[in-house]
Design an enzyme around this catalytic site. Sequence first.
Site, PDB file in Angstrom:
ATOM      1  CG  HIS A  14      -2.556  57.418   0.803  1.00 26.10           C
ATOM      2  ND1 HIS A  14      -3.203  58.485   1.825  1.00 26.10           N
ATOM      3  CD2 HIS A  14      -3.712  56.748  -0.327  1.00 26.10           C
ATOM      4  CE1 HIS A  14      -4.702  58.448   1.878  1.00 26.10           C
ATOM      5  NE2 HIS A  14      -4.843  57.223   0.450  1.00 26.10           N
ATOM      6  CG  HIS A  16      -6.103  53.307  -1.946  1.00 31.02           C
ATOM      7  ND1 HIS A  16      -7.304  53.149  -0.626  1.00 31.02           N
ATOM      8  CD2 HIS A  16      -6.041  54.458  -2.081  1.00 31.02           C
ATOM      9  CE1 HIS A  16      -7.334  54.197   0.003  1.00 31.02           C
ATOM     10  NE2 HIS A  16      -6.682  55.095  -1.460  1.00 31.02           N
ATOM     11  CE  LYS A 100      -6.642  57.913   5.463  1.00 30.42           C
ATOM     12  NZ  LYS A 100      -6.309  57.197   4.092  1.00 30.42           N
ATOM     13  CG  HIS A 137     -10.270  60.766   4.287  1.00 32.86           C
ATOM     14  ND1 HIS A 137     -10.231  60.260   2.789  1.00 32.86           N
ATOM     15  CD2 HIS A 137     -10.555  61.631   3.706  1.00 32.86           C
ATOM     16  CE1 HIS A 137     -10.799  61.293   2.012  1.00 32.86           C
ATOM     17  NE2 HIS A 137     -11.371  62.164   2.877  1.00 32.86           N
ATOM     18  CG  HIS A 175      -5.369  62.293   0.397  1.00 34.44           C
ATOM     19  ND1 HIS A 175      -6.901  63.288   1.337  1.00 34.44           N
ATOM     20  CD2 HIS A 175      -6.264  60.869   0.307  1.00 34.44           C
ATOM     21  CE1 HIS A 175      -7.292  62.057   1.806  1.00 34.44           C
ATOM     22  NE2 HIS A 175      -6.844  60.284   1.487  1.00 34.44           N
ATOM     23  CG  ASP A 248      -5.660  58.617  -2.759  1.00 32.79           C
ATOM     24  OD1 ASP A 248      -6.249  57.367  -2.244  1.00 32.79           O
ATOM     25  OD2 ASP A 248      -6.339  59.207  -2.641  1.00 32.79           O
TER      26      ASP A 248
HETATM   27  C1  NCD Z   1      -9.688  55.736  -1.939  1.00 30.75           C
HETATM   28  C2  NCD Z   1     -10.737  54.275  -1.945  1.00 30.75           C
HETATM   29  O1  NCD Z   1     -10.978  54.253  -3.502  1.00 30.75           O
HETATM   30  O2  NCD Z   1      -9.904  54.104  -1.804  1.00 30.75           O
HETATM   31  N1  NCD Z   1     -10.708  56.889  -2.744  1.00 30.75           N
HETATM   32  C3  NCD Z   1     -10.527  58.519  -2.977  1.00 30.75           C
HETATM   33  O3  NCD Z   1     -10.628  58.864  -4.084  1.00 30.75           O
HETATM   34  N2  NCD Z   1      -9.159  58.587  -2.679  1.00 30.75           N
HETATM   35  C4  NCD Z   1     -10.213  55.925  -0.820  1.00 30.75           C
HETATM   36  C5  NCD Z   1      -9.526  57.294   0.146  1.00 30.75           C
HETATM   37  O4  NCD Z   1      -7.779  57.723  -0.295  1.00 30.75           O
HETATM   38  O5  NCD Z   1     -10.226  58.529  -0.159  1.00 30.75           O
HETATM   39 ZN    ZN Z   2      -6.916  57.058  -0.526  1.00 30.55          ZN
END
Ligand code: NCD
Ligand code: ZN
Length: 345
Positions: A14, A16, A100, A137, A175, A248
Amino acid sequence: MSQSLTLRRPDDWHLHLRDGAMLRAVLPETTRHFSRALIMPNLVPPVVTAADARAYRDRILDARPEGAKFTPLMTLYLTENTDPEDVAAAHAARLITAVKLYPAGATTNSASGVRDFDAVRGVLERMAGIGLPLCVHGEVTDPTIDIFDREAVFIDRVLDPIRRATPGLRVVMEHITTSQGVDYVMSQDRDLAATITTHHLVINRNHILAGGIRPHYYCLPVAKREEHRLALRAAATGGDPRFFLGTDSAPHPDPLKESACGCAGCFTAPTTLPIIAHVFEDENALERLEDFTSLRGAAFYGLRPNEERITLSKGVPIASPAHIQTGDGTVTVFDPGFPLEWHVT
Ligand code: NCD
Ligand code: ZN
């Protein structure tokens, strides 16, 4: 006595990476230690179609540092207009690894997410038929539900009904942050798994709120009470193969976090492995570290584990790096509150 551990190269289930200048700055922080990562699709606009995923994958491949062998595993962002045939074709072409589900409004860049879960039934049934996992999520967005209860309520109101209505659908609860999340996974069959982040193994809600608001500890789902953190640590370091690492890691430029309405996300990519090794050592579970970081996730997704190895050595403690610079500004690195003794060598 010096200690070292050799592991198969980890995967992050996971992640970003964002796009543009931010992508170029944060990607090397992951490729340094990880072989593969499941790339979250919550760009603006989101990665909705197979064509979007192909274009985003190519931008990630282009941004890889010289010599890095990293493979991005792509996801599609589920909307109420998602075409089941587009999803099935992307899966057949091995372009995507999962889809997702963001409840609309649940987190950063989730405005195009799902409001009416019946509207995505056709896509979910197609995914169950072809064995394509759904990453969830897991938080309700009902404003009357306390934010600390949103994961537990989601399991009862949304996730369990979806799974009952769609037999065979393989689901990853992303998460997880609660003992209810851990218990739900453990009570179900092998079609359900969960990722656990780096930061939720380290912080509870006091870290965010006691003695001043600390925006760099704010993420979604928000960290819960200590008893929940302990349940996550027990799950990550225990023997159940359905719990694996999804960092995450979610970079945001500092001004967007240090604000009257700071956004959610902890940036953990640079130091995740030293932090997780520390956690597993604390729990007397170093022998399970490789399971959590390098084996269980691949097994769930039906992929072979990485052949390459990395070595972690325990040595002189160093301070966690404070931040990295990106073309979009400074990004603060998650501070675990302890010096890093484990180093990837
Ligand atoms: C994530 C993001 O910033 O894209 N933020 C987070 O707090 N985890 C989005 C997500 O996975 O919920
Ligand atoms: Zn995330």
